[in-house]
Design a protein around this motif. Structure first.
Motif, PDB file in Angstrom:
ATOM      1  N   LEU A 528       0.831  -1.215   0.000  1.00 36.80           N
ATOM      2  CA  LEU A 528       0.000   0.000   0.000  1.00 36.80           C
ATOM      3  C   LEU A 528       0.860   1.258   0.000  1.00 36.80           C
ATOM      4  CD1 LEU A 528      -2.747  -1.136   2.526  1.00 36.80           C
ATOM      5  CD2 LEU A 528      -3.145  -0.516   0.134  1.00 36.80           C
ATOM      6  N   ALA A 532       0.962   4.153  -2.761  1.00 40.29           N
ATOM      7  CA  ALA A 532       0.786   5.555  -2.391  1.00 40.29           C
ATOM      8  C   ALA A 532       1.930   6.402  -2.941  1.00 40.29           C
ATOM      9  CB  ALA A 532       0.701   5.690  -0.875  1.00 40.29           C
ATOM     10  N   TYR A 567      -6.298   7.378  -2.172  1.00 41.41           N
ATOM     11  CA  TYR A 567      -5.913   7.935  -0.867  1.00 41.41           C
ATOM     12  C   TYR A 567      -7.096   8.002   0.094  1.00 41.41           C
ATOM     13  CZ  TYR A 567      -1.036   9.197  -1.603  1.00 41.41           C
ATOM     14  OH  TYR A 567       0.327   9.139  -1.774  1.00 41.41           O
ATOM     15  N   LEU A 571      -6.151   3.569   0.788  1.00 39.71           N
ATOM     16  CA  LEU A 571      -4.963   3.692   1.629  1.00 39.71           C
ATOM     17  C   LEU A 571      -5.266   3.548   3.129  1.00 39.71           C
ATOM     18  CD1 LEU A 571      -1.923   4.072   1.686  1.00 39.71           C
ATOM     19  CD2 LEU A 571      -2.284   6.564   1.685  1.00 39.71           C
TER      20      LEU A 571
END
Length: 596
Positions: A528, A532, A567, A571
């Protein structure tokens, strides 16, 4: 409906824009590979995949492979497709020029590989295993073996397999029983049974070169007593024609959940003639050259299926009318609105899209590192690239395949009941995706490899190849302006990863089960953060392009929109993974075995 058009614009973005600051580019070995040439390769590959491989995907699944009297026939159309594939040079795209390959960069080859997997993952296994076998032979075999076998394998006339698993042993290769007896002339007689051998028998190539793990008579117990042997299906006769049948036979093919057009064989070696590859008792070292290459390739399978599932789901969501938008009718000319107007459908589509773009971004980074590992201009660059590849290989294999199955499942959900029936075509993606989480080492094994081997390796040096660029990006881009939400979100997830790393290192030294209990969540957390990071880099590029009015503005706006969704909605899983790691092994290991 199986719908696919190669995502060439995003592929070009990953290839030419996203990773130009990683220090792995501008390799003299690929100085002639211009963006225009790369674009032409991708465009031609897309034509082959869309027009030749995709039409065979469902028919190959429906027909499957045929086995009769030791002979395997692939589904209708596969032989002709493979002929076109080889004649076009696609099998040799990234293979060494010294053996007849084209020697193109992995950064380009992995994008072509994604297209092949998206349109026909069963087909992809035939050339895919061969490329891995070529890598092992090229790295460890004698010059005689290389000169005899590699030109034919690179040329597509012969194929390769990897023969590890036996009926009683899979991951624990120390239990392996296949034997190899010296024949007195430099060759060996290999005897034993192997299972789950992809393309162990097929009708696409004139010969099949098996790489077989076996034990010599004086072999020590366990994995330190395993050697690797090259065992061809056919041997040469007195005149040099490869017509003498070796003692390597397929006894049956498996009836499987998915990848039905790929022949998964049970193989019997009965005093089959073979030759040692590498040093005695060090076969795993040689085989892992092939396995590591295959693990990245299996990850690409997950990405390819995810992309095909996404496009099929988007097509359906725009075509299927059902209900009205919650905010008011959007298509008054129709009896109902297309289901793409509904928030939950958009959530599913955006989830698949974000996973795909995130995985493609990571794959682009790692494939550039694969190139720099071999062709970097300095030892420092080659070492840093090798460290990143070693660290991220289990992440690519496990994360991409986990998400490939999730994406396929979401595509089925978008179709509703129609997704559950064969006629829609999307249920095949779920079945085909499931195996990728199992072969080349289950995803649980990948997670153990990450925390048990890669994380502590070289006093944390592998980790630094990832941590340093992420940390530098956060520092350089600050937390203000349009980048603020992305840099702030990346920083929080990265801090969770750093905390989890320290926690596992401390606990794992005292109790290995603590590291094992944390492993799957740690792999997801690292993945992850990697996504990101690539999304934040994408946003920085897209914002600059939009501000300057450059290029395909709609593409860059969509890139930012996808990143924002990632996001906001995906995330946060990093926090959940960190909390699960923090909880430790207690609840996992507390229950008595008898209570299960």
């Amino acid at each position: 409906m199986q719908v696919y058009s190669a995502p060439l614009r995003d592929m070009q973005f990953v290839l030419n824009e996203l990773h130009t600051d990683d220090g792995f580019g501008d390799l003299s070995a690929f100085a002639e590979i211009t963006p225009e040439l790369a674009e032409a390769v991708l465009t031609e590959a897309a034509k082959l995949c869309e027009n030749v491989l995709l039409p065979l995907n469902r028919s190959g699944d429906e027909e499957g492979c045929h086995f009769e009297n030791g002979v395997v026939r692939t589904p209708a159309g596969f032989k002709d497709a493979f002929r076109q594939f080889v004649e076009g040079g696609w099998n040799a795209l990234v293979l060494p020029a010294k053996w007849g390959g084209q020697g193109l960069p992995e950064a380009l080859g992995k994008l072509v590989e994604e297209m092949i997997c998206a349109t026909n993952v069963s087909f992809s296994l035939y050339p895919g295993l061969t490329n891995g076998a070529i890598a092992a032979i090229d790295a460890y075999a004698s010059d005689t073996l290389k000169e005899t076998y590699l030109p034919k394998m690179v040329g597509g006339e012969w194929s390769g397999t990897m023969c590890l698993t036996e009926p009683h042993c899979g991951t624990d290769l120390g239990l392996l029983r296949t034997r190899a007896e010296p024949a007195g002339d430099g060759s060996y007689k290999v005897s034993g049974a192997k299972i789950f051998i992809s393309a162990g028998e097929q009708d696409l190539t004139d010969n099949i070169v098996h790489l077989v793990l076996a034990r010599l008579p004086d072999a020590p117990r366990g994995v330190k007593g395993i050697s690797l042997f090259l065992v061809p299906k056919f041997l040469p006769d007195a005149a040099g024609a490869w017509s003498v049948r070796n003692g390597a036979h397929c006894t049956m093919i498996e009836h499987k959940m998915g990848i039905k057009a790929s022949a998964t064989c049970q193989m019997l070696f009965e005093e089959a003639t073979g030759w040692l590859v590498g040093e005695p008792h060090r076969g795993l070292e040689a085989m892992f050259t092939m396995m590591n290459a295959e693990r990245v390739g299996v990850g690409i399978q997950g990405l390819g299926i995810g992309e095909a599932a996404y496009q099929s789901a988007v097509w359906y969501a725009k075509e299927r009318v059902q209900g009205r938008s919650l905010s008011g009718t959007k298509h008054p000319d129709k009896p109902a609105d297309p289901i793409i107007v509904h928030p939950d459908v958009r959530r599913m589509l955006l989830t698949i899209r974000a996973w795909n773009e995130g995985c493609r971004g990571i794959a682009g980074w790692i494939s550039r590192a694969l190139d720099a590992e071999k062709h970097g201009e300095t030892p420092e660059v080659r070492q840093r690239a090798a460290d990143l590849v070693a660290l991220m290989t289990p992440v690519v294999k496990a994360l991409f395949t986990d998400l490939g199955l999730e994406s396929a499942s979401l595509a089925v959900q978008c179709y509703g009941g129609h997704g559950f029936i064969r006629e829609s075509g999307v249920e095949q993606y779920m079945r085909d995706a499931r195996i990728a989480m199992l072969y080349e080492g289950t995803n649980g094994i990948q997670a153990l490899d990450l925390v048990g081997r890669k994380m502590p390796a070289e006093m944390g040096r592998y980790l630094r190849s990832f941590f340093h660029p992420v940390s530098a990006f956060i520092e350089e881009n600050g937390g203000e302006g349009a980048m603020a939400p992305f840099v702030t979100g990346l920083k929080r997830a990265f801090e969770a990863l750093q905390g989890a790393t320290a926690m596992i290192a401390e606990r794992g030294m005292k109790d290995p089960e603590e590291a094992g209990a944390a492993s799957a969540d740690y792999l997801r957390l690292l993945g992850l953060v990697a996504m990101a990071y690539t999304f934040a880099k994408s946003v920085r590029i897209a914002q600059a392009r939009l501000a300057g009015g450059e290029g395909d503005l709609a593409f860059y706006k969509a890139k930012i929109d996808t990143a924002r969704f990632f996001y906001d909605r995906l995330l946060p899983q990093a926090t959940a993974a960190f909390l699960a790691i923090k909880a430790g092994k207690a609840s996992i290991m507390a229950m008595d075995e008898a209570a299960f």
